[in-house]
Design a protein around this motif. Structure first.
Motif, mmCIF file in Angstrom:
data_model
loop_
_atom_site.group_PDB
_atom_site.id
_atom_site.type_symbol
_atom_site.label_atom_id
_atom_site.label_comp_id
_atom_site.label_asym_id
_atom_site.label_seq_id
_atom_site.Cartn_x
_atom_site.Cartn_y
_atom_site.Cartn_z
ATOM 1 N N GLY A 1 50.179 93.191 88.672
ATOM 2 C CA GLY A 1 49.707 92.960 90.034
ATOM 3 C C GLY A 1 50.390 91.774 90.671
ATOM 4 O O GLY A 1 50.820 91.824 91.832
ATOM 5 N N PHE A 2 50.521 90.679 89.925
ATOM 6 C CA PHE A 2 51.216 89.491 90.417
ATOM 7 C C PHE A 2 52.664 89.816 90.761
ATOM 8 O O PHE A 2 53.164 89.464 91.834
ATOM 9 C CB PHE A 2 51.150 88.384 89.359
ATOM 10 C CG PHE A 2 51.990 87.183 89.693
ATOM 11 C CD1 PHE A 2 51.520 86.216 90.558
ATOM 12 C CD2 PHE A 2 53.266 87.047 89.160
ATOM 13 C CE1 PHE A 2 52.313 85.106 90.880
ATOM 14 C CE2 PHE A 2 54.059 85.953 89.464
ATOM 15 C CZ PHE A 2 53.582 84.983 90.334
ATOM 16 N N LEU A 3 53.349 90.488 89.845
ATOM 17 C CA LEU A 3 54.756 90.825 90.079
ATOM 18 C C LEU A 3 54.925 91.772 91.261
ATOM 19 O O LEU A 3 55.852 91.610 92.074
ATOM 20 C CB LEU A 3 55.365 91.433 88.814
ATOM 21 C CG LEU A 3 55.515 90.474 87.634
ATOM 22 C CD1 LEU A 3 55.905 91.241 86.372
ATOM 23 C CD2 LEU A 3 56.518 89.378 87.955
ATOM 24 N N ALA A 4 54.043 92.752 91.399
ATOM 25 C CA ALA A 4 54.129 93.692 92.526
ATOM 26 C C ALA A 4 53.929 92.954 93.845
ATOM 27 O O ALA A 4 54.661 93.194 94.817
ATOM 28 C CB ALA A 4 53.097 94.803 92.363
ATOM 29 N N ARG A 5 52.954 92.042 93.899
ATOM 30 C CA ARG A 5 52.721 91.271 95.134
ATOM 31 C C ARG A 5 53.910 90.378 95.466
ATOM 32 O O ARG A 5 54.170 90.086 96.628
ATOM 33 C CB ARG A 5 51.441 90.443 95.016
ATOM 34 C CG ARG A 5 50.173 91.279 95.070
ATOM 35 C CD ARG A 5 48.919 90.415 95.128
ATOM 36 N NE ARG A 5 48.767 89.539 93.969
ATOM 37 C CZ ARG A 5 48.243 89.903 92.816
ATOM 38 N NH1 ARG A 5 47.823 91.143 92.627
ATOM 39 N NH2 ARG A 5 48.132 89.022 91.827
ATOM 40 N N ALA A 6 54.657 89.946 94.438
ATOM 41 C CA ALA A 6 55.831 89.100 94.648
ATOM 42 C C ALA A 6 57.066 89.922 95.005
ATOM 43 O O ALA A 6 58.132 89.362 95.237
ATOM 44 C CB ALA A 6 56.100 88.260 93.396
ATOM 45 N N GLY A 7 56.942 91.252 95.026
ATOM 46 C CA GLY A 7 58.062 92.104 95.398
ATOM 47 C C GLY A 7 58.930 92.551 94.239
ATOM 48 O O GLY A 7 60.005 93.109 94.463
ATOM 49 N N ALA A 8 58.494 92.308 93.013
ATOM 50 C CA ALA A 8 59.280 92.739 91.845
ATOM 51 C C ALA A 8 59.222 94.264 91.725
ATOM 52 O O ALA A 8 58.225 94.879 92.100
ATOM 53 C CB ALA A 8 58.730 92.093 90.579
ATOM 54 N N PRO A 9 60.266 94.873 91.195
ATOM 55 C CA PRO A 9 60.296 96.333 91.048
ATOM 56 C C PRO A 9 59.500 96.797 89.824
ATOM 57 O O PRO A 9 60.057 97.134 88.783
ATOM 58 C CB PRO A 9 61.790 96.634 90.912
ATOM 59 C CG PRO A 9 62.344 95.398 90.264
ATOM 60 C CD PRO A 9 61.527 94.255 90.805
ATOM 61 N N VAL A 10 58.177 96.764 89.950
ATOM 62 C CA VAL A 10 57.291 97.184 88.861
ATOM 63 C C VAL A 10 56.342 98.259 89.368
ATOM 64 O O VAL A 10 56.103 98.363 90.573
ATOM 65 C CB VAL A 10 56.465 95.996 88.304
ATOM 66 C CG1 VAL A 10 57.369 94.926 87.725
ATOM 67 C CG2 VAL A 10 55.548 95.420 89.362
ATOM 68 N N ALA A 11 55.804 99.038 88.447
ATOM 69 C CA ALA A 11 54.731 99.965 88.797
ATOM 70 C C ALA A 11 53.473 99.129 88.985
ATOM 71 O O ALA A 11 53.075 98.383 88.089
ATOM 72 C CB ALA A 11 54.526 100.998 87.703
ATOM 73 N N ALA A 12 52.870 99.225 90.145
ATOM 74 C CA ALA A 12 51.713 98.393 90.475
ATOM 75 C C ALA A 12 50.426 98.996 89.924
ATOM 76 O O ALA A 12 50.307 100.218 89.808
ATOM 77 C CB ALA A 12 51.605 98.241 91.986
ATOM 78 N N PRO A 13 49.463 98.143 89.595
ATOM 79 C CA PRO A 13 48.157 98.655 89.214
ATOM 80 C C PRO A 13 47.543 99.446 90.371
ATOM 81 O O PRO A 13 47.812 99.166 91.538
ATOM 82 C CB PRO A 13 47.342 97.390 88.933
ATOM 83 C CG PRO A 13 48.344 96.307 88.715
ATOM 84 C CD PRO A 13 49.537 96.691 89.538
#
Length: 95
Positions: free
Chosen positions: A49-61
């Motif tokens: 969740g933190f990484l997704a909010r920061a714009g990282a290319p991850v699958a978000a919760p």
């Protein structure tokens, strides 16, 4: 959760099951490797969740249903947003 056509995406250390726009992720073998699987799942959700909010290319919760974890131990499950991807694609490193 209901899905007309659940699709098993992967069954490695975790089972990944696509339910429409959501992926259910029970811990699978990971549960036996962690002293507290629920805490490990909760950390995964917080980190992603933190990484997704920061714009990282991850699958978000998932937000609907809430990501969880739901349940305890090997019976726990987390939910993630489904992201279509090409397994053969190699991402370019940032410049």
């Amino acid at each position: 959760m209901r899905a007309d056509e659940p699709e098993a995406l992967d069954s490695g250390s975790n089972l990944l099951v696509r339910l429409g726009d959501v992926v259910a992720r029970p811990p699978g073998a990971t549960a036996s490797l962690r002293p507290d699987p629920g805490a490990a799942l909760a950390r995964n959700v917080r980190l992603a969740g933190f990484l997704a909010r920061a714009g990282a290319p991850v699958a978000a919760p998932s937000s609907a249903p809430p990501a969880g974890p739901h349940g305890t131990g090997a019976d726990a499950v987390t939910f993630w947003r489904y992201v279509r991807h090409d397994r053969s694609a190699v991402p370019e490193p940032p410049t």
